[in-house]
Enzyme design. Structure first.
Site, short mmCIF file in Angstrom:
data_model
loop_
_atom_site.label_atom_id
_atom_site.label_comp_id
_atom_site.label_asym_id
_atom_site.label_seq_id
_atom_site.Cartn_x
_atom_site.Cartn_y
_atom_site.Cartn_z
N GLU A 363 0.79 -1.24 0.00
CA GLU A 363 0.00 0.00 0.00
C GLU A 363 0.82 1.29 0.00
O GLU A 363 0.57 2.21 0.78
CB GLU A 363 -0.96 0.00 1.20
N GLU A 468 -5.96 -10.77 -1.77
CA GLU A 468 -6.86 -10.58 -0.62
C GLU A 468 -8.31 -10.47 -1.08
O GLU A 468 -9.05 -9.58 -0.65
CB GLU A 468 -6.47 -9.31 0.16
#
Ligand code: XIL
Length: 548
Positions: A363, A468
């Site tokens: 991220e 994910e």
């Protein structure tokens, strides 16, 4: 005579108020009774029948010092007359040290019911939430019921509905916000929607038999691995351990390989000189899941080495002293290198060959464009990603794949940013793959998503992992069906890309059942709470079976 406890549901007729609308309902009240093991006969005694008949209400208007809100965390709660939204008083919450520090209410009596919560809030902090916490099968989840953009000088109201599962324990409603400014709250109200059913205790989940399900890992064997995210608690339950080994051949630790679970604060600060450039690490939290993976033939995706979340702040300070100065670049490069080295070497020594891929950086793209100004960015500088991958390559075993991982990475602007900052890493030969987190919902365009996958491969030549996956449900009554169709189409398109040469090497779901999902209120996964299969699971199976 041997007795065993069961739950009985007794009907009692009562007047209830439901989300404001009066109804003349039948109330179901759950309570314990006893059953004779010999005869199976129910032995209900009057003494067992609970007194609980009325739908619970939480109402705090803060018109005097007698409010029912309790403090959560380090805060101080103080009645104030200066700042009310209505009538004369309000509650000021101050001395907040964590996002979740705020005011809370016990909400046990809402178990098994839908509630509606509302309140008025004022804060310099732009984001205040009414949240709920509860535990199911030893797994605690935190969900947002309502959130509001608050202002500093006037109150803003918000409300939201939320269904509390009947197998939930320790149910707490609370007011929180990401930043630490004071929050003023007024006119809190929580009511039951519709008919009220009283569950004095959590109704234990009765798991279904999952042994006859088709196996995802077997069906997808020719194409790529199918993974799931775990937590140590789940591995205490046989229905889970059986299902995981039957369905998956890859595993990601949902939390226990993250820096906040590996870095050892006490040890580090006991001898700052010794650990100045190489913070102490501990691996107790991750062993149970690694053992399970090794013993049951699953490989592991290591998640994650560098991230702005779940990484303790002290790591970034001079002498590990929060509140002082941030550490300099040279110090942080050494801490980074040693952390990566220590984690990779311990893993390879203790579980050789098990961790096949690492999310080296997680991220790093900012939602507003460019790179996120994280503490890694602030201390090391904008080449921190290149540096991290360089160290990861240096210490990773030869066949361990190195990934960059992010959410919304299918969105055009974010994708362009990611491609820009990964290009030098690719050129240096230090990265192997792009991790698409894929926390999506049924409205996300599958063709846009697939085009993005193709582009990562075309432009950077990277292998792809869906790391994910979870698909938040839609709003309609037939959401299970709709979500099933989505999963089916999503996986069909992934398979098509794979067949067309895009090197997709694993698809990992972020959890097992909806209960243990980090987004449990959106029911995003492929198994229900009792591990019965959802249309989403069947959709995944059909996608591969129907592949031409
Ligand atoms: C989540 C975990 O599932 C939760 O248990 C935890 O409270 C927060 O983090 N992106 C990531 C994951 O890369 O590590 C996050 O996992 C979900 C978002």
């Amino acid at each position: 005579m041997k007795l065993k406890k069961v739950y009985a549901f007794i009907h009692s007729v009562l007047m209830l108020t439901a989300c404001g609308s009066a109804q003349a309902p039948v109330q179901e009240t759950a309570q314990e009774s006893t059953v004779s093991e010999e005869t199976g006969e129910e032995l209900l005694s009057l003494a067992d029948i609970t007194e609980e008949t009325e739908a619970p209400v939480i109402g705090d208007t803060f018109s005097d010092e007698n409010f029912s809100a309790e403090k959560r965390g380090t805060v101080i709660l103080r009645y104030t007359e200066d700042e009310a939204a209505s009538d004369k008083g309000a509650l000021r919450i101050f001395n907040r040290n964590n996002a979740w520090d705020g005011a809370q209410y016990n909400a046990e009596k809402f178990r098994g019911n839908e509630l509606e919560a509302e309140g008025s809030f004022r804060s310099a902090n732009p984001d205040v939430r009414i949240s709920v916490q509860y535990t199911i099968n030893d797994n605690t989840t935190y969900n947002t019921i309502a959130s509001v953009n608050t202002k500093e000088d006037s109150y803003s109201k918000c409300s939201g509905k939320y269904f509390i599962p009947k197998n939930a324990e320790n149910i707490i409603l609370y007011v929180e916000s990401d930043r630490l400014e004071d929050i003023y709250i007024d006119d809190i109200s929580v009511k039951v929607c519709g008919d009220y059913t009283y569950y004095p205790e959590a109704v234990p989940t009765e798991f279904v038999n999952t042994s006859d399900y088709p196996s995802l890992k077997d069906e997808y064997k020719e194409y790529f691995r199918i993974g799931t995210a775990t937590t140590p608690n789940l591995l205490d339950k046989e229905p889970y351990t059986e299902l995981i080994k039957a369905q998956y051949n890859s595993m990601t630790m949902g939390n226990s390989f993250k820096p906040d679970s590996i870095l050892d604060h006490n040890k580090t600060v006991r001898d700052v000189e010794k650990y100045m450039y190489s913070p102490a690490v501990k691996f107790d939290a991750v062993k149970k899941e690694l053992d399970y993976a090794r013993d049951n033939g699953l490989t592991v995706r290591g998640h994650t080495l560098l991230w702005h979340n779940q990484t303790p702040e002290w790591l970034f300070y001079k002498n590990y002293n929060i509140g002082g100065e941030l550490a300099d670049r040279e110090t942080m490069l050494l801490r980074m290198e040693n952390y990566i080295k220590n984690v990779m070497e311990w893993t390879e020594e203790n579980y050789p060959g098990l961790v096949r891929a690492w999310d080296v950086v997680n991220e790093a793209a900012d939602d507003g464009g460019g790179m996120r100004k994280s503490l890694w960015y602030q201390t090391v500088g904008e080449d921190y990603i290149e540096q991290a991958f360089k160290f990861a390559r240096k210490y990773a075993p030869e066949d361990t794949k190195l990934f960059y991982n992010d959410y919304n990475s299918y969105q055009t602007r974010k994708q362009n940013d990611i491609i820009t900052f990964l290009r030098p890493v690719v050129e240096a030969g230090n990265i192997d793959g792009m991790g698409m987190q894929s926390h999506i919902n049924v409205d996300i365009s599958i063709s846009q998503y697939m085009a993005a996958l193709q582009k990562y491969y075309d432009e950077l030549g990277l292998e792809i992992n869906v790391t994910e996956l979870d698909v938040c449900r839609g709003k309609g009554d037939d959401w299970q069906q709709e979500q099933g169709e989505y999963y089916k189409e999503f996986m069909s398109e992934i398979l098509k890309l794979r067949k067309n040469g895009v090197p997709i090497t694993s698809v990992t779901l972020w959890g097992i059942s909806d209960t243990d999902s980090w987004l449990s209120s959106t029911y995003p996964l492929i198994f229900n709470d009792d591990l019965s299969r959802k249309p989403a699971f069947d959709g995944m199976i059909e996608a591969v079976k129907n592949l031409e």
